[in-house]
Design an enzyme around this catalytic site. Structure first.
Site, PDB file in Angstrom:
ATOM      1  N   ALA A   1       0.953  -0.843  -0.116  1.00 22.00           N
ATOM      2  CA  ALA A   1      -0.229  -0.544  -0.345  1.00 22.00           C
ATOM      3  C   ALA A   1       0.858   0.879   0.223  1.00 22.00           C
ATOM      4  O   ALA A   1       1.599   1.740   0.444  1.00 22.00           O
ATOM      5  CB  ALA A   1      -1.044  -0.075   1.349  1.00 22.00           C
TER       6      ALA A   1
ATOM      7  N   TYR B   1      -9.930   0.318   4.255  1.00 22.31           N
ATOM      8  CA  TYR B   1      -9.801   1.706   4.491  1.00 22.31           C
ATOM      9  C   TYR B   1     -10.290   2.506   3.762  1.00 22.31           C
ATOM     10  O   TYR B   1     -11.279   2.110   3.720  1.00 22.31           O
ATOM     11  CB  TYR B   1      -7.568   1.609   3.723  1.00 22.31           C
ATOM     12  CG  TYR B   1      -6.897   0.621   4.217  1.00 22.31           C
ATOM     13  CD1 TYR B   1      -6.211   2.006   5.901  1.00 22.31           C
ATOM     14  CD2 TYR B   1      -6.500  -0.682   4.221  1.00 22.31           C
ATOM     15  CE1 TYR B   1      -5.762   0.902   6.525  1.00 22.31           C
ATOM     16  CE2 TYR B   1      -5.431  -1.052   5.429  1.00 22.31           C
ATOM     17  CZ  TYR B   1      -5.070  -0.802   5.848  1.00 22.31           C
ATOM     18  OH  TYR B   1      -4.375  -1.263   7.166  1.00 22.31           O
TER      19      TYR B   1
ATOM     20  N   ARG C   1      -8.926  -3.584  -5.293  1.00 19.17           N
ATOM     21  CA  ARG C   1      -8.431  -4.308  -4.286  1.00 19.17           C
ATOM     22  C   ARG C   1      -9.754  -4.400  -3.465  1.00 19.17           C
ATOM     23  O   ARG C   1     -10.090  -3.163  -2.935  1.00 19.17           O
ATOM     24  CB  ARG C   1      -7.702  -5.346  -3.448  1.00 19.17           C
ATOM     25  CG  ARG C   1      -7.396  -5.839  -2.521  1.00 19.17           C
ATOM     26  CD  ARG C   1      -6.096  -6.052  -1.298  1.00 19.17           C
ATOM     27  NE  ARG C   1      -5.383  -6.940  -2.199  1.00 19.17           N
ATOM     28  CZ  ARG C   1      -4.514  -7.892  -1.431  1.00 19.17           C
ATOM     29  NH1 ARG C   1      -4.378  -7.639  -0.066  1.00 19.17           N
ATOM     30  NH2 ARG C   1      -4.704  -9.357  -2.017  1.00 19.17           N
TER      31      ARG C   1
ATOM     32  N   LEU D   1      -4.913 -17.178   2.226  1.00 20.17           N
ATOM     33  CA  LEU D   1      -4.772 -18.535   2.473  1.00 20.17           C
ATOM     34  C   LEU D   1      -4.826 -19.502   1.508  1.00 20.17           C
ATOM     35  O   LEU D   1      -5.433 -20.334   1.588  1.00 20.17           O
ATOM     36  CB  LEU D   1      -6.022 -18.664   3.216  1.00 20.17           C
ATOM     37  CG  LEU D   1      -5.305 -18.251   4.782  1.00 20.17           C
ATOM     38  CD1 LEU D   1      -6.734 -18.723   6.097  1.00 20.17           C
ATOM     39  CD2 LEU D   1      -4.069 -18.511   5.186  1.00 20.17           C
TER      40      LEU D   1
ATOM     41  N   ARG E   1       1.604 -13.719   2.742  1.00 20.03           N
ATOM     42  CA  ARG E   1       2.866 -14.419   3.832  1.00 20.03           C
ATOM     43  C   ARG E   1       3.772 -15.509   3.265  1.00 20.03           C
ATOM     44  O   ARG E   1       4.817 -16.248   3.321  1.00 20.03           O
ATOM     45  CB  ARG E   1       2.028 -15.121   4.872  1.00 20.03           C
ATOM     46  CG  ARG E   1       1.294 -14.039   6.011  1.00 20.03           C
ATOM     47  CD  ARG E   1       0.534 -14.033   6.457  1.00 20.03           C
ATOM     48  NE  ARG E   1      -1.398 -14.647   5.830  1.00 20.03           N
ATOM     49  CZ  ARG E   1      -1.657 -14.774   6.710  1.00 20.03           C
ATOM     50  NH1 ARG E   1      -2.224 -15.477   7.962  1.00 20.03           N
ATOM     51  NH2 ARG E   1      -2.856 -15.384   5.578  1.00 20.03           N
TER      52      ARG E   1
HETATM   53  C1  LIG Z   1       2.971  -8.333   6.316  1.00 21.77           C
HETATM   54  C2  LIG Z   1       1.710  -7.706   5.562  1.00 21.77           C
HETATM   55  C3  LIG Z   1       1.266  -7.015   4.725  1.00 21.77           C
HETATM   56  C4  LIG Z   1       0.214  -6.536   4.350  1.00 21.77           C
HETATM   57  N1  LIG Z   1      -0.513  -5.477   3.766  1.00 21.77           N
HETATM   58  C5  LIG Z   1      -1.000  -5.597   2.560  1.00 21.77           C
HETATM   59  C6  LIG Z   1      -1.227  -4.247   1.801  1.00 21.77           C
HETATM   60  O1  LIG Z   1       0.044  -3.771   1.976  1.00 21.77           O
HETATM   61  N2  LIG Z   1      -2.499  -4.115   1.086  1.00 21.77           N
HETATM   62  C7  LIG Z   1      -3.025  -5.098   0.769  1.00 21.77           C
HETATM   63  O2  LIG Z   1      -4.242  -4.737   0.454  1.00 21.77           O
HETATM   64  N3  LIG Z   1      -3.194  -5.844   1.343  1.00 21.77           N
HETATM   65  C8  LIG Z   1      -2.140  -6.605   2.789  1.00 21.77           C
HETATM   66  N4  LIG Z   1      -1.851  -7.730   3.528  1.00 21.77           N
HETATM   67  C9  LIG Z   1      -2.720  -8.397   2.431  1.00 21.77           C
HETATM   68  C10 LIG Z   1      -2.150 -10.046   2.267  1.00 21.77           C
HETATM   69  O3  LIG Z   1      -2.029  -8.912   0.864  1.00 21.77           O
HETATM   70  C11 LIG Z   1      -3.379 -10.771   1.791  1.00 21.77           C
HETATM   71  O4  LIG Z   1      -4.322 -10.077   1.420  1.00 21.77           O
HETATM   72  C12 LIG Z   1      -3.349 -11.728   3.229  1.00 21.77           C
HETATM   73  O5  LIG Z   1      -2.331 -11.194   3.992  1.00 21.77           O
HETATM   74  C13 LIG Z   1      -4.226 -13.012   2.764  1.00 21.77           C
HETATM   75  O6  LIG Z   1      -2.949 -12.766   2.073  1.00 21.77           O
HETATM   76  P1  LIG Z   1      -1.724 -14.601   2.548  1.00 21.77           P
HETATM   77  O7  LIG Z   1      -3.088 -16.204   3.232  1.00 21.77           O
HETATM   78  O8  LIG Z   1      -1.403 -14.971   0.891  1.00 21.77           O
HETATM   79  O9  LIG Z   1      -1.236 -14.240   3.442  1.00 21.77           O
HETATM   80  C14 LIG Z   1      -0.532  -7.616   4.399  1.00 21.77           C
HETATM   81  C15 LIG Z   1      -0.708  -9.099   4.311  1.00 21.77           C
HETATM   82  C16 LIG Z   1       0.521  -9.482   5.475  1.00 21.77           C
HETATM   83  C17 LIG Z   1       1.354 -10.292   6.093  1.00 21.77           C
END
Ligand SMILES: Cc1cc2nc3c(=O)[nH]c(=O)nc-3n(C[C@H](O)[C@H](O)[C@H](O)COP(=O)(O)O)c2cc1C
Length: 365
Positions: free
Chosen positions: A58, A183, A231, A302, A325
């Site tokens: 972001a 947001y 998004r 996930l 992640r």
């Molecule tokens: C460290 C971290 C920072 C994140 N920062 C953002 C972000 O800047 N913008 C956003 O839309 N989502 C952000 N997310 C959410 C991720 O983009 C993602 O939607 C969420 O972690 C679920 O995906 P995952 O299960 O593969 O981690 C962040 C997640 C993590 C773990």
């Protein structure tokens, strides 16, 4: 059978090598919005992740539109120059495409970094007055935002356009508007955070008025060859919030405004909402949006296993999958997924000898 996950995908004027996306991830490590060595190394690491697209964290359009004092921005010449330095170095390291997520935190701003507690900034930590659609805080211990005026909305819209122009100068392939996770844009869309009684509140059409005006203004500033998407929130996961059907209506409106894809996420409208914890929990939301709107659709949340990612795109539930992640845990997730699925992925020449088919006979030098 060849992998769909590793088949090319085209949006706007951009062809992506495969359907895998590194999801945006805040690093909370910038200096007044400017990228530094952390970002250079972080992006360099992701340049060779095996994903066809890396979405930057972001990146905020106003200084007081950041979440924390460490959040990335594109609101100043310094921000633009610093991000250019990190991005250009990362570009030289790998062949992935690059996207930026433009954002405004609204009432979720003036917050501590997660490792400082993640709550509202204390009086001695340079807090700022936040703003939102209504004077309703994100949670009990959060700052109360002031209700935005039309002049505030004009300022935010202009800031999104100005940051999009900076992103174009930096040569990003993809620009994404952050309209999820509680947001500012999402705050307008959701009845939980938007209780206005003017033309920006009430019906979904009214709640969408300001976010759509931002989408349209950015669309007019961004040439068609550059991919513009958002998004969005497929569900607020609460009965008084946005429903799956609202997610479809939001995607339809954004498609009409000229956006070419939505990344379907969910949740985050208040500090106490909780997302499901089942694998691929947003995939059914993404599938419904893809089937009912025909907009390019990305699923996230996930998704961890190569076979799971392959099935999502092969069965047409989404066009792309994003992992967050998973890529922090394994920055070569895409390479390992290619190996698991018998597919090919681009590697820099310096690392070519790690390609499975070159493992035998053992390297000599
Ligand atoms: C460290 C971290 C920072 C994140 N920062 C953002 C972000 O800047 N913008 C956003 O839309 N989502 C952000 N997310 C959410 C991720 O983009 C993602 O939607 C969420 O972690 C679920 O995906 P995952 O299960 O593969 O981690 C962040 C997640 C993590 C773990």
């Amino acid at each position: 059978m060849s992998s769909v996950l590793f088949s090319p995908y085209r949006m706007g004027g951009v062809e992506f090598a495969n359907r895998i996306v590194v999801a945006p991830m805040c690093q909370y490590s910038a200096d007044d919005g400017s990228a530094n060595d952390w970002h250079l190394i972080h992006l360099g690491m992701l340049a060779n992740s095996g994903a066809g697209l890396v979405m930057l964290e972001a990146t905020h359009v106003q200084r007081h539109g950041r979440i924390t004092h460490g959040c990335l921005g594109l609101y100043s010449d310094n921000n633009e120059a610093a991000l250019g330095r990190a991005l250009n170095a990362a570009r030289r390291a790998g062949s992935t495409k690059w996207g930026v997520q433009l954002a405004h935190s609204g009432r979720k701003g003036s917050a501590q970094r997660p490792w400082e507690g993640g709550g509202a900034l204390r009086p001695d930590a340079d807090p700022w007055q936040t703003m939102g659609p209504s004077a309703l805080p994100n949670g009990d211990t959060w700052h109360t935002p002031r209700e935005m005026t039309e002049a505030d909305m004009d300022g935010v819209r202009e800031a999104f356009v100005a940051s999009a122009k900076r992103a174009l100068r930096l040569g990003f392939d993809v620009i994404e508007l952050h309209m999820a996770h509680g947001y500012l844009m999402h705050q307008f869309m959701s009845p939980v955070s938007n209780q206005r009684t003017d033309q920006y509140g009430g019906s979904l059409e009214n709640r969408l008025r300001f976010p759509l005006s931002v989408a349209k203004a950015v669309r007019s500033a961004v040439p068609k060859e550059v991919v513009l998407g958002a998004r969005i929130t497929g569900s607020d996961w609460r009965p008084d919030g946005l429903s799956d059907a609202d997610g479809v209506a939001i995607a339809t409106a954004l498609k009409t405004a000229g956006l070419v894809y939505v990344c379907v996420s969910s949740g985050g409208i208040t500090a106490d909402t909780r997302n499901p914890t089942t694998p691929g929990y947003n995939v059914p939301l993404a599938e419904r949006i893809k089937k009912e709107t025909g907009i390019g659709t990305r699923a996230v949340g996930l998704i961890t296993e190569p076979a799971q990612a392959e099935e999502i795109v092969a069965t047409g539930q989404a066009d792309q999958v994003a992992l967050a992640r998973g890529f922090l845990d394994d920055p070569h997730w895409g390479w390992h997924a290619a190996k698991a699925l018998g597919a090919e992925v681009a590697r820099p020449l310096q690392y070519a000898r790690a390609a499975p088919k070159l493992w035998a006979p053992a390297a000599k030098a």
